[in-house]
Structure formats: C-alpha cells, structure tokens
Write an enzyme that holds these catalytic residues in place. Sequence first.
Site, PDB file in Angstrom:
ATOM      1  N   CYS A   1     -43.461  39.596  21.850  1.00 23.62           N
ATOM      2  CA  CYS A   1     -42.483  38.604  22.290  1.00 23.62           C
ATOM      3  C   CYS A   1     -41.131  39.285  22.506  1.00 23.62           C
ATOM      4  O   CYS A   1     -40.637  39.987  21.620  1.00 23.62           O
ATOM      5  CB  CYS A   1     -42.373  37.480  21.269  1.00 23.62           C
ATOM      6  SG  CYS A   1     -43.952  36.658  20.941  1.00 23.62           S
TER       7      CYS A   1
ATOM      8  N   TYR B   1     -38.076  38.435  22.494  1.00 24.53           N
ATOM      9  CA  TYR B   1     -36.895  38.102  21.688  1.00 24.53           C
ATOM     10  C   TYR B   1     -37.133  38.211  20.182  1.00 24.53           C
ATOM     11  O   TYR B   1     -36.263  37.837  19.394  1.00 24.53           O
ATOM     12  CB  TYR B   1     -36.427  36.674  22.000  1.00 24.53           C
ATOM     13  CG  TYR B   1     -37.523  35.628  21.845  1.00 24.53           C
ATOM     14  CD1 TYR B   1     -38.076  35.322  20.606  1.00 24.53           C
ATOM     15  CD2 TYR B   1     -38.005  34.940  22.958  1.00 24.53           C
ATOM     16  CE1 TYR B   1     -39.074  34.389  20.468  1.00 24.53           C
ATOM     17  CE2 TYR B   1     -39.002  33.988  22.829  1.00 24.53           C
ATOM     18  CZ  TYR B   1     -39.537  33.720  21.585  1.00 24.53           C
ATOM     19  OH  TYR B   1     -40.532  32.788  21.439  1.00 24.53           O
TER      20      TYR B   1
ATOM     21  N   LEU C   1     -31.737  34.569  18.806  1.00 21.33           N
ATOM     22  CA  LEU C   1     -30.634  35.477  18.490  1.00 21.33           C
ATOM     23  C   LEU C   1     -30.785  36.787  19.250  1.00 21.33           C
ATOM     24  O   LEU C   1     -31.903  37.285  19.427  1.00 21.33           O
ATOM     25  CB  LEU C   1     -30.592  35.768  16.990  1.00 21.33           C
ATOM     26  CG  LEU C   1     -30.220  34.603  16.079  1.00 21.33           C
ATOM     27  CD1 LEU C   1     -30.372  35.013  14.626  1.00 21.33           C
ATOM     28  CD2 LEU C   1     -28.803  34.137  16.345  1.00 21.33           C
TER      29      LEU C   1
ATOM     30  N   CYS D   1     -33.492  37.421   2.145  1.00 21.12           N
ATOM     31  CA  CYS D   1     -33.596  36.524   3.295  1.00 21.12           C
ATOM     32  C   CYS D   1     -34.410  37.216   4.372  1.00 21.12           C
ATOM     33  O   CYS D   1     -34.363  38.448   4.511  1.00 21.12           O
ATOM     34  CB  CYS D   1     -32.205  36.177   3.820  1.00 21.12           C
ATOM     35  SG  CYS D   1     -32.179  35.255   5.381  1.00 21.12           S
ATOM     36  N   ASP D   2     -35.137  36.431   5.170  1.00 18.38           N
ATOM     37  CA  ASP D   2     -35.947  36.998   6.244  1.00 18.38           C
ATOM     38  C   ASP D   2     -35.087  37.669   7.302  1.00 18.38           C
ATOM     39  O   ASP D   2     -35.537  38.579   8.004  1.00 18.38           O
ATOM     40  CB  ASP D   2     -36.787  35.876   6.878  1.00 18.38           C
ATOM     41  CG  ASP D   2     -37.978  36.424   7.646  1.00 18.38           C
ATOM     42  OD1 ASP D   2     -38.384  37.566   7.382  1.00 18.38           O
ATOM     43  OD2 ASP D   2     -38.520  35.690   8.499  1.00 18.38           O
TER      44      ASP D   2
ATOM     45  N   CYS E   1     -13.445  26.753  10.265  1.00 21.41           N
ATOM     46  CA  CYS E   1     -14.431  25.785   9.764  1.00 21.41           C
ATOM     47  C   CYS E   1     -13.830  24.895   8.671  1.00 21.41           C
ATOM     48  O   CYS E   1     -14.152  23.707   8.582  1.00 21.41           O
ATOM     49  CB  CYS E   1     -15.660  26.506   9.227  1.00 21.41           C
ATOM     50  SG  CYS E   1     -16.553  27.466  10.472  1.00 21.41           S
TER      51      CYS E   1
ATOM     52  N   CYS F   1     -12.178  21.970  10.202  1.00 19.94           N
ATOM     53  CA  CYS F   1     -12.946  21.247  11.218  1.00 19.94           C
ATOM     54  C   CYS F   1     -13.393  19.891  10.678  1.00 19.94           C
ATOM     55  O   CYS F   1     -13.844  19.781   9.533  1.00 19.94           O
ATOM     56  CB  CYS F   1     -14.168  22.060  11.639  1.00 19.94           C
ATOM     57  SG  CYS F   1     -15.228  21.220  12.841  1.00 19.94           S
TER      58      CYS F   1
END
Length: 372
Positions: free
Chosen positions: A19, A21, A195, A276-277, A317, A320
């Site tokens: 794939c 991406y 991403l 984390c993955d 943020c 926001c």
Amino acid sequence: MPNISVLLKPASGMCNLRCHYCFYHDEVKNREVESYGFMSEETLENVIRKALDYSDTACSFTYQGGEPFLRGLDFYRKAVVLQKKYNTKGLHISNAIQTNGTCLDEKWAEFLKENNFLVGISLDGTGFIHDRFRVDGQGEGSFVRVMEGIGLLKKYGVDFNILTVVHAMTAKKTTQIYDFYKQNGFTYLQFIPCLNPIAREQERFAYTLTPKAYGHFLKTLFDLWYNDLKSGVIVHIQQFEEYVKMFLLMPANVCGMNGVCSCQHVVEADGEVYPCDFYVLDGYRLGSLNEVSFDRINEKRKEIRFIEESARMHEDCRHCKYAPICRGGCRRHRMPKNCFCMSYYEFFDYVIHRLEEAAALFQNACGDILHR
C-alpha cells in the site's frame, strides 16, 4: 492492576501488500532494524503470561502488522491455548486482529468465529478507489480478494468492522463510499486520516490528504450519518460516536481523541515494547517482555515522559472554543499544532449543534453501545 491492552506484531512489518501510504512501512525504515521477522512462540508465551499476571480485571490482545495473518493459523491457535493456560484469575480476555483480508480462507474464518475474534478489515471503498493505492507486490489491486475474505467472515458469522484510510482519493468520494458500505451491510466503520512519511510532512504525494480535503470529507460524512440517524438508521462511525460520548460527559475510547496518550503496549516480533503504534522507533523502546516485567515497562514509560509530553497542548488550542471536544488531537498529528487543525475547526463549526442533537438521539437509540 487496571485493564491492560496489548498490541502484538507477529509478523513485524512484513506484508503481502505494498500500500503506497502505509505508515508502518515508512516507520520501519526510520529505525535500525526494519524487520524483526516472525514472533516466536516463546515470545508469545512470555507476552501472554506476563500480561495476564499483571492485570486483575481484563486483558485485550490485538494482532496487527504488517500483515498478521502471515504468521500462520497455528500461531493464533497457540495464543488461545496459552491464554487459557495462564488465565488463573478468571480475567475477561478479548482478541482482535487487523488484516488486509487477502489471506482469509475457510479455516481462518472458522477459527475466528470459534474463538470470538473481532476482525478489522482494511478497505478503501469501492474497487476503483481501493485499488488505487492498496496493491500487491506486482502492482495489482487487492479489492476482489478483500471482498472474498469479507464474504467468508459473513458466511461464518464473524464480527468485523471496516477500517478506511482517508486519503486524497477517498476524501473526494465520500458519498459513494458511504453508500457502498451500506449496500454491503457494513455498518461498523472507522475512518483514519492518511499521514505523510516521517520528516516529509510538507511534501505532496498522490495520496496526500490536505486539511481542506479532510474537512470537506468530515462534513460530508457527518451529513450522511446524521441524516440516517434522524431516520432511525444506525451506522456506527467510531469518530462520531466518540464525539457523542464527549457530549454525554463520557471518556472517549480512542486515545487520540482524549488529548493525551493512553497506556498502550505495542509489542514487536522480538518482544520489545513501545508506547504507541505510531512510535515503534528505536528512541521509544520500553524494554523486552522476554527480559522484564510490565511494571518495569511502565516505569520506563514514565522515565521518557511519553504520556506526560502528549498532554502538552499548543497555545492556539488552549484558546480555541472547540478545545473541550477537539483536545488537540493525536500526538502523531501535532507538528507542533495538529496538522488537521483547520479541518476540525471547520467541521465543528459546521456540525456542533447537530452533534449535540445527535448525542440525544444516539443515547435513546443505542445507549447500551455507548457505555461499552
């Protein structure tokens, strides 16, 4: 100890597809060892034994890759045997596997059903859209094989959901994809934004998802979902249901939507654990379960301040108006501000009042699901 979540990579980054991406294919190229081969049964046993010893309540095992089916069915039969052997405390155990679906056959489907595995199938919409980027080593599309695999899951009554990557092409075909999924009875859906490769975030590839395109996708998808909800038709889209939970003052189940990373344990094929993955990189090693305990793994997590650093919110943020529901997004998307900030701001501007209405509608229609 609390519930423990373990994500194993039985085939490391190896995959039968190419794939364009794939984030993990890119990730492994940014570490010293690209592939750790197949996970041994000894490592599998150490992971399961230590996980079940660590937890006092529940334990979830998720198998991912690369393509986890490449490790072979006997590996997973062994996993089930080991879970029964070491579950001396009577914990609730759940198993899930994320696959491209091309390796499924009758034996696999029968096993998955008998052992109550939840299956995630990677599918990017219709054949023309899916085959644009999800190809094999010869450049051939994989759509037909994936749909054949889904047919087997349906035949054996295996629970499954669809995982779709939102890229430049899928973002333009939102309605077509949504209708296709409904026509095929796919009503448990996840959509994740594509991403760019690490350190190449500003470049443009054929699949690159721009903030403008992602914002348009989210607004169009919400319209479709909300109109169905108003008509009494329930299509479970994970991202929107998580927002509903927030409106009902419930925590999101997706760590990237809580504004801070959760305590994850991603185990590569050699037994090394990562937080984390998206961070299975050399600088984030927490230790090997072939050598140390989960207690030591979590001490190392605190030493590198992985969770603490993820809670740092960009100054924009903080001020926001949508911070209480957006929460800055996934750490991997922050550079340092979320690369899809504009997408989410436009989306919330467009849906915020209907999202509040949807929370009330959804609670009445399927409140039990929200509390899972």
